[in-house]
Each structure stands twice: as C-alpha cells, then as structure tokens.
Design an enzyme around this catalytic site. Sequence first.
Site, PDB file in Angstrom:
ATOM      1  N   ASP A  81      64.642  46.783  25.828  1.00 46.96           N
ATOM      2  CA  ASP A  81      63.806  45.703  25.279  1.00 46.96           C
ATOM      3  C   ASP A  81      62.933  46.419  24.388  1.00 46.96           C
ATOM      4  OD1 ASP A  81      62.447  43.133  25.150  1.00 46.96           O
ATOM      5  OD2 ASP A  81      61.374  43.980  26.710  1.00 46.96           O
ATOM      6  N   GLY A 180      52.292  38.595  27.261  1.00 52.62           N
ATOM      7  CA  GLY A 180      51.225  38.841  28.123  1.00 52.62           C
ATOM      8  C   GLY A 180      50.905  37.403  28.663  1.00 52.62           C
TER       9      GLY A 180
END
Length: 306
Positions: A81, A180
Amino acid sequence: MPLTTGSDILNAARAGGYGVGAFNTNDMEITQAILEAAESTRSPVLIALSEGALKYGGAILPKLVVELARDATVPVAIHLDHGSSYVSCVRALRLGFTSVMIDQSHEEEEVNVRETARVVEAAHAVGVSVEAEIGRLGGVEEHVVVAEEDAILTKPDEAERFMHASGADYLAVAIGTSHGANKGKGRPYVDIERIRAIAARIANPLVMHGASGVPSSLVRRLNEAGGDLADASGIHEDDVRAAVAEGIAKINTDTDLRLAFTARVREVLRDEPKQFDPRKILGPARDEMRAVVEERMRVFGSAGRA
Ligand code: G3H
Ligand code: 13P
Ligand code: ZN
C-alpha cells in the site's frame, strides 16, 4: 491455494460489477481477522501492508501474512500500500507480494508516469500487477501530508493519458475521500459523476482510498470506554455501492479495523480490570475486526464471489 495477483481479482470485480476490499494489516490478529472474514463470506480479498506496517512488523510480518494467505481457500492477493519508491516496490516483489502500489501522486505527472512505468516493468517481469495513483487525496498518510484544501481531484483526460503512458494495471483516483477517521462534516462527499467519467475512458479497475465507513456505533463505544475521538466521519455505504456501480473495484479500508480493535480493547480493559492475559484482550478485538470486515465484504458485493 497459491496467492492470486491483484489483476486477477480486480479485473473479475470490475467485469462483474462488484468491489473487493483491500484491508490493511499490521500484525497476526488483523491478518487472521481479514482471512477469517474472507473465508466465512467466500470473498476474494487483498491484504495490504504499508511501508509503516513493514517497518513496525519487521521481517516476520510479510512472512506471516504470505504463509497464512497461502492456506486460504479463497483468492488472496498480498499488496504493498502506498509504495513510495521503485526500491520499496522491488523489495515487496522479493517478499512475494502479488500486487504493488507505486504512489507518486504528489509529483508532477511526468515523474509519476516515469516512476510508475519503471515499477510496471519490474513487476510485470515477475507476474505481479501494479496500482498507481493520480490526483491527490485529502488527509494524512504516514509519508505524505496533504492539506484538505490542496486535495486535487483526478481529471478524466489526465487519468486516461496516464494509464496509457504508464502501463499500470489499476488506478487510485481522488474523488473526494481522504484517509483517517475525519473525512469531513456531515455525509462526506464522493464524486460519483467523476468516477463515471473516468470509467468511461479507462477499462482498468479503479481504486477508492479512504473508503472507511467510520461507523458511529464503533466511535461511540470507543469514546464511552475512555477514548476521545471528535468529529469522526466516514463514507456512507450507499456512496460506496454507487462508486462500485460506476467502476470502483478495489476499496481500501484501514481506519474501520483500527476503530474496531481499539473500541473492543478499551471495553475489555474497562470491564475486566483484573484481566491481564493478552489473548483475552486481543482475541475479542480480533473477533470485532472480523465482524467489520465481513460486513464490508457484503456491502462491496464480494461476498459469495469466491
Ligand atoms: O493509507 C494509509 C493506510 O491507512 C496505512 O496507514 O501508513 O499508518 O500504515 P499507515
Ligand atoms: P481509510 O483510512 O479510510 O481506512 O483508508 C485506508 C486507505 O486508503 C489505505 O490505503
Ligand atoms: Zn490509501
């Protein structure tokens, strides 16, 4: 079964009109939660490791993930990632990953194309597929900080040009989401029209980063058990479904697992003050994460596809 490449999983998803989750792992419990959910829902899956995860977990983490994934009876790809460099991607190839992301989205298009093409050449030489990114997400990644107002959404014509020039297999697009637990006030905006316009020009699978739902029930539990998360908000599952219907095939989720883990650990420590057996603390957290992954697999439409 042997590991599957990202392209094998994601091309089938785009063609079939469903999404597949790429869930971030950092340890044994998270990896088990993801794989148990994939087995129980009969879902293909990508297990994602960031550079931060590889730093945290050391040499054993990728070995553990690859070993556990090989025992799965559903298709699993191991994915790097947000790879920040050619070297980072080559290291992942050596570790046995079957999908790598080279993220040069913060660079000029010319640099992004050049660095992505280098990774594509190396990865394709060993049968591994490549994700690239164009446009900028908001929010914070470990290595990249992008102010919300600097976020630049992906332009369809640039995306088409970029894919032809770079040879990447799937493309992360900036469509309003951010990483987030604070994705914006109210119901964070997902630019579905933009996905449609990009998908009309590119047949490759598209990737949605920052896709966590940030369920209010988990945030409430976490806060009631002593946490302090304010202004938490995520992507509504109807928006994820709409994005998948338009061409999103890979859906990245990390935050929801972090929330599930932390909420459950906090609850156990609050409710069982005499508890000090790590298995009785981490085990319930693993179960909580598995439930979150299972639910997302159903929302994405990958459940029952393996
Ligand atoms: O996109 C970022 C992922 O949530 C991974 O985060 O770099 O803190 O491991 P990390
Ligand atoms: P979330 O923070 O929304 O889970 O996004 C994770 C991600 O995009 C990892 O690449
Ligand atoms: Zn991401």
